[in-house]
Design an enzyme around this catalytic site. Structure first.
Site, PDB file in Angstrom:
ATOM      1  N   LYS A  54       0.837  -1.205   0.000  1.00 17.27           N
ATOM      2  CA  LYS A  54       0.000   0.000   0.000  1.00 17.27           C
ATOM      3  C   LYS A  54       0.870   1.253   0.000  1.00 17.27           C
ATOM      4  O   LYS A  54       0.630   2.192  -0.758  1.00 17.27           O
ATOM      5  CB  LYS A  54      -0.932   0.004   1.237  1.00 17.27           C
ATOM      6  CG  LYS A  54      -2.084  -0.979   1.094  1.00 17.27           C
ATOM      7  CD  LYS A  54      -2.828  -1.204   2.408  1.00 17.27           C
ATOM      8  CE  LYS A  54      -3.861  -2.315   2.219  1.00 17.27           C
ATOM      9  NZ  LYS A  54      -4.509  -2.755   3.461  1.00 17.27           N
ATOM     10  N   GLN A  98      -4.743  -1.345   9.621  1.00 18.80           N
ATOM     11  CA  GLN A  98      -4.671  -2.688   9.038  1.00 18.80           C
ATOM     12  C   GLN A  98      -5.299  -3.708   9.992  1.00 18.80           C
ATOM     13  O   GLN A  98      -4.937  -3.787  11.162  1.00 18.80           O
ATOM     14  CB  GLN A  98      -3.198  -3.043   8.764  1.00 18.80           C
ATOM     15  CG  GLN A  98      -3.003  -4.361   8.049  1.00 18.80           C
ATOM     16  CD  GLN A  98      -3.555  -4.362   6.626  1.00 18.80           C
ATOM     17  OE1 GLN A  98      -3.381  -3.419   5.873  1.00 18.80           O
ATOM     18  NE2 GLN A  98      -4.236  -5.433   6.268  1.00 18.80           N
ATOM     19  N   ASP A 121     -11.199   2.955   4.206  1.00 24.16           N
ATOM     20  CA  ASP A 121     -11.628   1.553   4.123  1.00 24.16           C
ATOM     21  C   ASP A 121     -13.153   1.457   4.086  1.00 24.16           C
ATOM     22  O   ASP A 121     -13.697   0.399   3.762  1.00 24.16           O
ATOM     23  CB  ASP A 121     -11.106   0.772   5.348  1.00 24.16           C
ATOM     24  CG  ASP A 121      -9.989  -0.196   4.986  1.00 24.16           C
ATOM     25  OD1 ASP A 121      -9.826  -0.488   3.782  1.00 24.16           O
ATOM     26  OD2 ASP A 121      -9.296  -0.658   5.908  1.00 24.16           O
TER      27      ASP A 121
END
Ligand code: NAD
Length: 297
Positions: A54, A98, A121
């Protein structure tokens, strides 16, 4: 019939290119550089790989990447303090924590402490509610990538029968909401669904997000259907070693389907591309600027 292969790797490259072009324009015309902060707690090897990837792709499209690596025994208070700091930092437009988090940390509490406008997200309860009520939101990356590929391949999805196999908060449910938003007739199937084969056979669009290697055989697929395989499963190879397969049996399904995403090289690459797209979208919204076209739901 032999299905057309939907090349997610190539499509993801075009999404990244679009993002990079828009980022360059933002920099030149407004002096703004979108920034993505990724928070990793602990040393889970798979998470470390994702976070590295990422960060690398964020920089490649011209955005700023801020990585925060915290020890596995970080307290909830310290993690929440970092998130507050990132929420208040004007250089940070997207925040991603994460998952999974170590067991002593409350994932819901942590995710819901992110500013919804920076929740790239799309897991914050506000964004879930906005998506569910058809309002502008941050959309979870994996289903957003699936939607982009479906629109690209099929054009209008209106009136099509879509079956989503899997009801997770990360993939299945947001996928179903997005398909509903595009006027599909949506069925969500899951582990308790009866006659799954019959349900799937009626679908014009099948999205498989289960996490069971090759569980959907070709004879469940209606002729000409479009199949999006979200599953990532590692299985043993006959001669030793392992390989990745999806939730759909690619060999038999590709003989019946109209189009299908491979694993690897289908949905997977689209997920990070959509994370970059979401970060750009969040940056544009934060600055009251026009959003790039074709990068949001
Ligand atoms: P999950 O375990 O949270 O959910 C799986 C869902 O499948 C559940 O809702 C369950 O009801 C359903 N299910 C289980 N067994 C079933 C059965 N026999 N029949 C029908 N439904 C059944 O998983 P998830 O997080 O949604 O992920 C699903 C898969 O997608 C996994 O393989 C995961 O690795 C993959 N994934 C890929 C990406 C990507 O970027 N490509 C992103 C997220 C998840």
């Amino acid at each position: 019939m032999s299905a057309e292969i939907i090349d997610g790797k190539a499509f993801a490259a075009t999404v990244r290119e679009k993002v990079a072009t828009h980022v360059a324009r933002l920099k030149e015309e407004a002096g703004i550089v979108p920034g993505l902060a990724v928070v990793l707690v602990g040393e889970d090897p798979a998470s470390q790989v994702y976070v590295r990837s990422k960060g690398k792709q964020t920089v490649e499209v011209g955005m700023n990447s801020y990585e925060h690596k915290l020890a596995a025994d970080t307290s909830e208070a310290d993690l929440l303090a970092l998130i507050t700091q990132l929420n208040n930092d004007p250089a940070v437009h997207g925040i991603l924590v994460q998952l999974p988090l170590p067991g002593h940390l409350n994932e819901d509490l942590v995710i819901n402490s992110i500013d919804p406008a920076k929740d790239v997200d799309g897991f914050h309860i506000s964004n879930v509610g906005l998506l569910g009520t058809g309002q502008k939101s941050m959309v979870p990356c994996t289903p957003l990538g699936c939607l982009m590929m479906l629109r690209d391949h099929l054009g209008s999805l209106s009136g099509l029968n879509a079956v989503v196999i899997g009801r997770s908060n990360i993939v299945g449910k947001p996928m179903a909401n997005l398909l509903l938003g595009d006027s599909c007739t949506v069925t969500i199937a899951h582990s308790r669904t009866r006659d799954l084969a019959d349900v799937v056979r009626r679908a014009d669009i099948v999205v498989a997000a289960v996490g069971r290697a090759e569980m959907v055989p070709g004879d469940w697929i209606g002729p000409g259907a479009t199949v999006i395989d979200v599953g990532i499963n590692r299985i043993d190879k006959p001669g030793g070693g392992t390989r990745l397969v999806g939730d759909v049996d690619f060999a038999s399904a590709s003989a019946v389907a109209g189009a299908i995403t491979p694993v690897p090289g289908g949905v997977g690459p689209m997920t990070i591309a959509c994370l970059l797209a979401n970060t750009l979208t969040a940056c544009c919204r934060a600055n009251g600027l026009e959003e790039p076209e074709g990068l949001t739901a």
